[in-house]
Design a protein around this motif. Structure first.
Motif, PDB file in Angstrom:
ATOM      1  N   LEU A 138       0.831  -1.204   0.000  1.00 43.12           N
ATOM      2  CA  LEU A 138       0.000   0.000   0.000  1.00 43.12           C
ATOM      3  C   LEU A 138       0.869   1.259   0.000  1.00 43.12           C
ATOM      4  O   LEU A 138       0.560   2.242  -0.696  1.00 43.12           O
ATOM      5  CB  LEU A 138      -0.921  -0.018   1.221  1.00 43.12           C
ATOM      6  CG  LEU A 138      -2.082   0.974   1.238  1.00 43.12           C
ATOM      7  CD1 LEU A 138      -3.019   0.738   0.058  1.00 43.12           C
ATOM      8  CD2 LEU A 138      -2.849   0.877   2.544  1.00 43.12           C
ATOM      9  N   ALA A 139       1.976   1.237   0.749  1.00 40.82           N
ATOM     10  CA  ALA A 139       2.873   2.393   0.793  1.00 40.82           C
ATOM     11  C   ALA A 139       3.496   2.656  -0.578  1.00 40.82           C
ATOM     12  O   ALA A 139       3.637   3.814  -0.989  1.00 40.82           O
ATOM     13  CB  ALA A 139       3.964   2.172   1.834  1.00 40.82           C
ATOM     14  N   LEU A 142       0.940   4.296  -2.780  1.00 39.00           N
ATOM     15  CA  LEU A 142       0.714   5.671  -2.339  1.00 39.00           C
ATOM     16  C   LEU A 142       1.859   6.570  -2.801  1.00 39.00           C
ATOM     17  O   LEU A 142       1.627   7.678  -3.307  1.00 39.00           O
ATOM     18  CB  LEU A 142       0.576   5.711  -0.816  1.00 39.00           C
ATOM     19  CG  LEU A 142       0.371   7.095  -0.178  1.00 39.00           C
ATOM     20  CD1 LEU A 142      -0.850   7.788  -0.753  1.00 39.00           C
ATOM     21  CD2 LEU A 142       0.258   6.965   1.347  1.00 39.00           C
ATOM     22  N   ARG A 143       3.107   6.118  -2.660  1.00 34.91           N
ATOM     23  CA  ARG A 143       4.251   6.921  -3.114  1.00 34.91           C
ATOM     24  C   ARG A 143       4.171   7.191  -4.610  1.00 34.91           C
ATOM     25  O   ARG A 143       4.473   8.294  -5.075  1.00 34.91           O
ATOM     26  CB  ARG A 143       5.559   6.196  -2.786  1.00 34.91           C
ATOM     27  CG  ARG A 143       5.981   6.267  -1.339  1.00 34.91           C
ATOM     28  CD  ARG A 143       7.416   5.842  -1.146  1.00 34.91           C
ATOM     29  NE  ARG A 143       7.737   5.795   0.284  1.00 34.91           N
ATOM     30  CZ  ARG A 143       7.659   4.709   1.034  1.00 34.91           C
ATOM     31  NH1 ARG A 143       7.293   3.564   0.485  1.00 34.91           N
ATOM     32  NH2 ARG A 143       7.948   4.766   2.310  1.00 34.91           N
ATOM     33  N   GLN A 144       3.787   6.184  -5.369  1.00 35.93           N
ATOM     34  CA  GLN A 144       3.686   6.353  -6.826  1.00 35.93           C
ATOM     35  C   GLN A 144       2.652   7.407  -7.185  1.00 35.93           C
ATOM     36  O   GLN A 144       2.882   8.237  -8.074  1.00 35.93           O
ATOM     37  CB  GLN A 144       3.345   5.002  -7.472  1.00 35.93           C
ATOM     38  CG  GLN A 144       4.478   3.993  -7.410  1.00 35.93           C
ATOM     39  CD  GLN A 144       4.044   2.606  -7.856  1.00 35.93           C
ATOM     40  OE1 GLN A 144       2.841   2.301  -7.948  1.00 35.93           O
ATOM     41  NE2 GLN A 144       5.003   1.731  -8.123  1.00 35.93           N
ATOM     42  N   GLN A 145       1.524   7.381  -6.489  1.00 40.34           N
ATOM     43  CA  GLN A 145       0.477   8.356  -6.810  1.00 40.34           C
ATOM     44  C   GLN A 145       0.850   9.763  -6.337  1.00 40.34           C
ATOM     45  O   GLN A 145       0.497  10.752  -6.987  1.00 40.34           O
ATOM     46  CB  GLN A 145      -0.847   7.901  -6.219  1.00 40.34           C
ATOM     47  CG  GLN A 145      -1.371   6.617  -6.857  1.00 40.34           C
ATOM     48  CD  GLN A 145      -2.887   6.496  -6.780  1.00 40.34           C
ATOM     49  OE1 GLN A 145      -3.594   7.480  -6.641  1.00 40.34           O
ATOM     50  NE2 GLN A 145      -3.370   5.267  -6.865  1.00 40.34           N
ATOM     51  N   ILE A 163       1.331   3.885   8.082  1.00 41.61           N
ATOM     52  CA  ILE A 163       0.437   2.795   7.686  1.00 41.61           C
ATOM     53  C   ILE A 163       0.691   1.648   8.651  1.00 41.61           C
ATOM     54  O   ILE A 163       1.766   1.047   8.656  1.00 41.61           O
ATOM     55  CB  ILE A 163       0.685   2.362   6.232  1.00 41.61           C
ATOM     56  CG1 ILE A 163       0.469   3.543   5.284  1.00 41.61           C
ATOM     57  CG2 ILE A 163      -0.237   1.207   5.854  1.00 41.61           C
ATOM     58  CD1 ILE A 163       0.723   3.218   3.824  1.00 41.61           C
ATOM     59  N   GLU A 164      -0.287   1.350   9.477  1.00 37.19           N
ATOM     60  CA  GLU A 164      -0.153   0.363  10.550  1.00 37.19           C
ATOM     61  C   GLU A 164      -0.961  -0.882  10.215  1.00 37.19           C
ATOM     62  O   GLU A 164      -2.131  -0.782   9.828  1.00 37.19           O
ATOM     63  CB  GLU A 164      -0.632   0.984  11.864  1.00 37.19           C
ATOM     64  CG  GLU A 164      -0.561   0.084  13.062  1.00 37.19           C
ATOM     65  CD  GLU A 164       0.864  -0.288  13.410  1.00 37.19           C
ATOM     66  OE1 GLU A 164       1.275  -1.396  13.027  1.00 37.19           O
ATOM     67  OE2 GLU A 164       1.556   0.515  14.044  1.00 37.19           O
ATOM     68  N   GLN A 213     -10.210   2.824  -1.439  1.00 39.07           N
ATOM     69  CA  GLN A 213     -10.602   4.187  -1.078  1.00 39.07           C
ATOM     70  C   GLN A 213      -9.500   4.934  -0.319  1.00 39.07           C
ATOM     71  O   GLN A 213      -9.481   6.166  -0.307  1.00 39.07           O
ATOM     72  CB  GLN A 213     -11.858   4.145  -0.197  1.00 39.07           C
ATOM     73  CG  GLN A 213     -13.095   3.625  -0.880  1.00 39.07           C
ATOM     74  CD  GLN A 213     -14.221   3.393   0.121  1.00 39.07           C
ATOM     75  OE1 GLN A 213     -13.993   2.897   1.234  1.00 39.07           O
ATOM     76  NE2 GLN A 213     -15.441   3.768  -0.269  1.00 39.07           N
ATOM     77  N   SER A 214      -8.603   4.184   0.310  1.00 37.49           N
ATOM     78  CA  SER A 214      -7.641   4.786   1.234  1.00 37.49           C
ATOM     79  C   SER A 214      -6.659   5.713   0.533  1.00 37.49           C
ATOM     80  O   SER A 214      -6.392   6.824   1.012  1.00 37.49           O
ATOM     81  CB  SER A 214      -6.872   3.680   1.972  1.00 37.49           C
ATOM     82  OG  SER A 214      -7.747   2.895   2.745  1.00 37.49           O
ATOM     83  N   ILE A 215      -6.117   5.276  -0.594  1.00 30.05           N
ATOM     84  CA  ILE A 215      -5.101   6.099  -1.261  1.00 30.05           C
ATOM     85  C   ILE A 215      -5.689   7.412  -1.774  1.00 30.05           C
ATOM     86  O   ILE A 215      -5.126   8.488  -1.513  1.00 30.05           O
ATOM     87  CB  ILE A 215      -4.421   5.300  -2.381  1.00 30.05           C
ATOM     88  CG1 ILE A 215      -3.590   4.165  -1.762  1.00 30.05           C
ATOM     89  CG2 ILE A 215      -3.538   6.210  -3.232  1.00 30.05           C
ATOM     90  CD1 ILE A 215      -2.877   3.303  -2.764  1.00 30.05           C
TER      91      ILE A 215
END
Length: 470
Positions: A138-139, A142-145, A163-164, A213-215
């Motif tokens: 997920l990280a 997110l970095r890519q976006q 992110i836990e 939905q999170s990103i």
């Protein structure tokens, strides 16, 4: 460069310890702004030279990579390597001329430091069978976006996303501007709880979301922060309007914290896999000691080193027998190997001599503290020794914080280094004041009561009285 142009930190001239002409030749490579994050491209001026902080993009470093890093730190700096409270690596004592060589050695070792928005995930992600989800995947998305945003949002330098995903070594006690936490629902599915501004206990929950939905939700929060201004943090976001935007249900019940587990010790990861957690004394170790430790660890089968919160490292690839042997060897190389070691409960900044802003030698005080005030070090509370009000070693509140001041020390109770002290003591009064506080606990603690519980019951007035008596 004239005197009026010299770089100043907190009103203290640091150029007496630096090569002023060298710095003037490379002004874009040096960071002096409070709140900035030192990096390879923008190292920070400190009392012992330039400081570089880095977090590799990989989960950890191979033994070969960590050896190359230690050798580079010794070759281009003063050899001191620190693990920060958040698990970042710091290399000290570089000059404007040597930083380029350090960067080249790090690149040759295949170490790729993260850049952009800080995204932190649990140190055992991908290895811990108790995890609910994969934080790294997920990280990465997110970095890519974030990197694809055009224009790039102007964000605060220390803005942090956590992110836990559960597991043994969580990040609950670390503050973040944006938190995303994987949680299991009663039907066994996974939801992600989005919160802002604080630790797992204090952050304000906004919504429960799916992974998809999170990103977009986090990207939206980053854009909102950018609109507020380049220094905006999670605490500056409008909670009520965001909850309305997310159309959240009763989100109060979504705030969950896990039991704290110290990173120091042996962590069984299932099967024959384990991680050995160690902590350099006061979070700092010399490259020569690291190199000695790496040689012994590699011979025992270690394959990877990961950093972890609370100034710790995790050694991977060892079996149970070799882990015990390495733990014994680590003690001789400057590591703390026991989670119950009283010195683990002292957070210490670099102090005078290493930092131009510090007013006292924090590590010297920390070394004396176990003998001066043993009753305060039962593991129930943390003592923060901060050379100045910036509080670099511990941005969050501690039960007791001793802050350096021009004429002595400020004593903060249940606050951070920037909080208002409850009392000031002179330069020569610290030892007697701590002895008096330790005596206060010893004389007033009831059966089964910890030092923290005792001081909480007695209250601030009793502490101030004890300090004045000291």
């Amino acid at each position: 460069m004239g005197t009026s142009d010299r770089q100043m930190i907190e009103g203290r001239d640091i150029t007496s310890r630096m090569d002023v002409d060298a710095i003037a030749c490379a002004p874009d490579t040096v960071s002096i702004a409070r709140g900035a994050c030192p990096s390879l491209s923008a190292p920070m001026i400190t009392g012992d030279g330039l400081l570089v902080r880095l977090r590799p993009t990989t989960p950890g470093l191979t033994i070969r990579q960590f050896r190359a890093l230690a050798e580079a730190a010794d070759r281009h700096g003063n050899g001191l390597i620190e693990i920060t409270a958040r698990g970042n690596l710091q290399l000290r004592g570089m000059t404007a001329q040597s930083v380029g060589g350090l960067a080249a050695d790090i690149e040759r070792a295949g170490i790729d430091p993260e850049s952009g928005v800080t995204i932190e995930i649990p140190p055992l992600n991908g290895l811990d069978p108790l995890e609910i989800a994969d934080a790294r995947e997920l990280a990465t998305r997110l970095r890519q976006q974030i990197a694809a945003l055009d224009p790039q949002p102007a964000l605060a330098p220390k803005l942090t996303i956590i992110i836990e995903t559960g597991g043994r070594l969580n990040l609950d006690a670390i503050s973040a501007d944006i938190r995303l936490r994987a949680t299991r629902t009663p039907d066994g599915s996974t939801i992600w709880v989005l919160a802002i501004g604080g630790t797992a206990e204090t952050a304000k929950v906004l919504a429960s979301l799916s992974a998809e939905q999170s990103i977009p939700a986090i990207i939206g929060l980053l854009k909102t922060l950018a609109r507020i201004g380049p220094r905006a943090r999670g605490r500056n976001l409008d909670l009520d309007s965001l909850r309305t935007e997310f159309q959240s249900p009763d989100v109060g019940a979504l705030c969950i914290t896990e039991q704290h587990v110290s990173p120091i010790g042996i962590h069984v990861l299932g099967g024959d896999r384990l991680a050995l957690g160690l902590r350099p004394c006061f979070g700092q170790i010399h490259a020569k000691d690291i190199l000695s430790f790496l040689a012994v660890s590699e011979a025992a089968g270690a394959t990877e080193i990961r950093t972890a919160p609370e100034h710790a490292i995790l050694v991977l690839g060892l079996d149970a027998l070799s882990a015990e042997d390495i733990r014994l060897a680590a003690a001789g190389c400057g590591f703390r190997t026991n989670a119950n070691d009283p010195l683990n409960h002292i957070d210490v900044c670099s102090g005078a001599g290493a930092c131009a802003s510090a007013f006292y030698a924090t590590k010297s005080v920390a070394t004396d503290l176990a003998g001066t005030a043993p009753e305060l070090l039962d593991g129930s509370l943390t003592i923060h020794l901060s050379g100045c009000r910036k509080g670099c070693a511990r941005p969050d509140a501690a039960a007791l914080t001793i802050v350096g001041a021009p004429m002595g020390y400020g004593i903060v109770v249940n606050g951070s280094a920037s909080s208002a002290p409850v009392a000031y003591i002179g330069k020569d009064e610290l030892k007697s004041a701590l002895t008096q506080m330790s005596r206060l606990v010893r004389n007033n603690k009831v059966a089964g009561e910890s030092a923290e519980e005792c001081l909480t019951r007695l209250g601030t007035n009793a502490i101030v009285t004890a300090l004045r008596q000291g």
